[in-house]
Motif scaffolding. Structure first.
Motif, PDB file in Angstrom:
ATOM      1  N   ALA A 173       0.846  -1.202   0.000  1.00  0.00           N
ATOM      2  CA  ALA A 173       0.000   0.000   0.000  1.00  0.00           C
ATOM      3  C   ALA A 173       0.878   1.247   0.000  1.00  0.00           C
ATOM      4  N   ALA A 174       1.885   1.278   0.846  1.00  0.00           N
ATOM      5  CA  ALA A 174       2.743   2.458   0.965  1.00  0.00           C
ATOM      6  C   ALA A 174       3.482   2.773  -0.338  1.00  0.00           C
ATOM      7  N   VAL A 175       4.097   1.770  -0.958  1.00  0.00           N
ATOM      8  CA  VAL A 175       4.871   2.050  -2.186  1.00  0.00           C
ATOM      9  C   VAL A 175       3.978   2.432  -3.352  1.00  0.00           C
ATOM     10  N   SER A 176       2.697   2.034  -3.284  1.00  0.00           N
ATOM     11  CA  SER A 176       1.779   2.332  -4.382  1.00  0.00           C
ATOM     12  C   SER A 176       0.972   3.607  -4.158  1.00  0.00           C
ATOM     13  N   GLY A 177       1.274   4.336  -3.072  1.00  0.00           N
ATOM     14  CA  GLY A 177       0.579   5.594  -2.819  1.00  0.00           C
ATOM     15  C   GLY A 177      -0.776   5.433  -2.169  1.00  0.00           C
ATOM     16  N   ASN A 178      -0.978   4.323  -1.488  1.00  0.00           N
ATOM     17  CA  ASN A 178      -2.239   4.053  -0.812  1.00  0.00           C
ATOM     18  C   ASN A 178      -2.038   4.000   0.698  1.00  0.00           C
ATOM     19  N   LYS A 179      -3.119   4.219   1.436  1.00  0.00           N
ATOM     20  CA  LYS A 179      -3.056   4.019   2.887  1.00  0.00           C
ATOM     21  C   LYS A 179      -3.340   2.555   3.201  1.00  0.00           C
ATOM     22  N   LYS A 180      -4.258   1.973   2.427  1.00  0.00           N
ATOM     23  CA  LYS A 180      -4.632   0.575   2.607  1.00  0.00           C
ATOM     24  C   LYS A 180      -4.759  -0.084   1.243  1.00  0.00           C
ATOM     25  N   ALA A 181      -4.540  -1.381   1.237  1.00  0.00           N
ATOM     26  CA  ALA A 181      -4.755  -2.185   0.029  1.00  0.00           C
ATOM     27  C   ALA A 181      -5.238  -3.555   0.470  1.00  0.00           C
ATOM     28  N   HIS A 182      -6.042  -4.180  -0.364  1.00  0.00           N
ATOM     29  CA  HIS A 182      -6.496  -5.539  -0.078  1.00  0.00           C
ATOM     30  C   HIS A 182      -6.462  -6.362  -1.362  1.00  0.00           C
ATOM     31  N   MET A 183      -6.234  -7.647  -1.196  1.00  0.00           N
ATOM     32  CA  MET A 183      -6.192  -8.543  -2.348  1.00  0.00           C
ATOM     33  C   MET A 183      -7.581  -8.569  -3.004  1.00  0.00           C
ATOM     34  N   LEU A 184      -7.578  -8.668  -4.318  1.00  0.00           N
ATOM     35  CA  LEU A 184      -8.858  -8.796  -5.020  1.00  0.00           C
ATOM     36  C   LEU A 184      -9.456 -10.166  -4.729  1.00  0.00           C
ATOM     37  N   PRO A 185     -10.731 -10.230  -4.424  1.00  0.00           N
ATOM     38  CA  PRO A 185     -11.364 -11.539  -4.251  1.00  0.00           C
ATOM     39  C   PRO A 185     -11.308 -12.317  -5.574  1.00  0.00           C
ATOM     40  N   VAL A 186     -11.180 -13.635  -5.477  1.00  0.00           N
ATOM     41  CA  VAL A 186     -11.067 -14.476  -6.671  1.00  0.00           C
ATOM     42  C   VAL A 186     -12.212 -14.221  -7.642  1.00  0.00           C
ATOM     43  N   LYS A 187     -13.435 -13.972  -7.105  1.00  0.00           N
ATOM     44  CA  LYS A 187     -14.584 -13.752  -7.993  1.00  0.00           C
ATOM     45  C   LYS A 187     -14.457 -12.456  -8.804  1.00  0.00           C
ATOM     46  N   GLU A 188     -13.622 -11.502  -8.352  1.00  0.00           N
ATOM     47  CA  GLU A 188     -13.413 -10.243  -9.077  1.00  0.00           C
ATOM     48  C   GLU A 188     -12.145 -10.264  -9.941  1.00  0.00           C
ATOM     49  N   LEU A 189     -11.308 -11.260  -9.737  1.00  0.00           N
ATOM     50  CA  LEU A 189     -10.002 -11.288 -10.370  1.00  0.00           C
ATOM     51  C   LEU A 189     -10.067 -11.262 -11.897  1.00  0.00           C
ATOM     52  N   GLU A 190     -10.789 -12.193 -12.505  1.00  0.00           N
ATOM     53  CA  GLU A 190     -10.843 -12.257 -13.968  1.00  0.00           C
ATOM     54  C   GLU A 190     -11.491 -11.015 -14.564  1.00  0.00           C
ATOM     55  N   LYS A 191     -12.527 -10.526 -13.910  1.00  0.00           N
ATOM     56  CA  LYS A 191     -13.203  -9.317 -14.396  1.00  0.00           C
ATOM     57  C   LYS A 191     -12.252  -8.113 -14.361  1.00  0.00           C
ATOM     58  N   THR A 192     -11.404  -8.054 -13.340  1.00  0.00           N
ATOM     59  CA  THR A 192     -10.506  -6.908 -13.166  1.00  0.00           C
ATOM     60  C   THR A 192      -9.244  -7.022 -14.017  1.00  0.00           C
ATOM     61  N   THR A 193      -8.584  -8.197 -13.971  1.00  0.00           N
ATOM     62  CA  THR A 193      -7.287  -8.348 -14.657  1.00  0.00           C
ATOM     63  C   THR A 193      -7.385  -8.966 -16.043  1.00  0.00           C
ATOM     64  N   GLY A 194      -8.466  -9.698 -16.279  1.00  0.00           N
ATOM     65  CA  GLY A 194      -8.592 -10.419 -17.538  1.00  0.00           C
ATOM     66  C   GLY A 194      -8.025 -11.829 -17.481  1.00  0.00           C
ATOM     67  N   TYR A 195      -7.552 -12.239 -16.302  1.00  0.00           N
ATOM     68  CA  TYR A 195      -6.930 -13.563 -16.155  1.00  0.00           C
ATOM     69  C   TYR A 195      -7.520 -14.303 -14.960  1.00  0.00           C
ATOM     70  N   VAL A 196      -7.561 -15.640 -15.080  1.00  0.00           N
ATOM     71  CA  VAL A 196      -8.045 -16.476 -13.982  1.00  0.00           C
ATOM     72  C   VAL A 196      -6.930 -16.649 -12.956  1.00  0.00           C
ATOM     73  N   HIS A 197      -7.313 -17.033 -11.739  1.00  0.00           N
ATOM     74  CA  HIS A 197      -6.352 -17.295 -10.676  1.00  0.00           C
ATOM     75  C   HIS A 197      -5.325 -18.325 -11.155  1.00  0.00           C
ATOM     76  N   GLY A 198      -4.059 -18.009 -11.015  1.00  0.00           N
ATOM     77  CA  GLY A 198      -2.991 -18.906 -11.449  1.00  0.00           C
ATOM     78  C   GLY A 198      -2.426 -18.548 -12.812  1.00  0.00           C
TER      79      GLY A 198
END
Length: 166
Positions: A82-107
């Motif tokens: 979070a700090a290096v990316s200019g955020n106060k907080k960051a959280h991992m994307l839930p698996v159900k949002e991963l493909e929609k967000t990145t275009g790739y499946v888990h793995g």
């Protein structure tokens, strides 16, 4: 004699070629191997488990999606990320949002495809900075690309940062 079927190149591999980044495609899914199979496969390829990097997608409270590339053998430190990316907080994307967000499946998440298609900020763990090579997903399950981390960093405009737990 039948010709050996040649694998079709993945989008990340085509992007690497377009940008003149040298890579070696490998068939490898470290998560599906027993310890004995791992030792045999890694020895045959001349790699160690710490040479394999995972691409993790998160969401920062200020920036939105961010991507970390860290060794498979390490854990991502969310506060550092979070700090290096200019955020106060960051959280991992839930698996159900991963493909929609990145275009790739888990793995199959990979920094090259995400950079090409989504333009999210990418950070590479400092462990890779002086390495001769690292392995990242090639964008399909069971496929990896062995490449120079400096070349990857330059192409992605990704900085090397301290991203893992101490």
């Amino acid at each position: 004699m039948a010709k050996k079927k040649k694998d079709k190149k993945t989008l990340p591999e085509l992007v690497l070629e377009k940008h003149g980044v040298t890579y070696e495609p490998l068939h490898l899914n470290a998560l599906d191997l027993t310890p004995e199979e791992k030792a045999e496969k890694f020895s045959a390829l001349g790699i160690q488990e710490s040479d394999i990097y995972k691409t993790l997608a998160a969401k920062g409270d200020k920036t939105g999606p961010i991507v970390a590339v860290v060794p498979l053998t390490e854990r991502l430190d969310m506060k550092k990320f979070a700090a290096v990316s200019g955020n106060k907080k960051a959280h991992m994307l839930p698996v159900k949002e991963l493909e929609k967000t990145t275009g790739y499946v888990h793995g199959a998440n990979n920094p090259v495809g995400i950079w090409q298609n989504k333009h999210f900020p990418i950070y590479i763990d400092q462990h890779a900075k002086d390495a001769d090579f690292i392995l990242v997903s090639a964008g399909e399950l069971g496929r990896s690309d062995k490449l120079n981390p400096q070349e990857l960093s330059k192409m992605l405009n990704a900085s090397f940062e301290d991203l893992t737990e101490s």
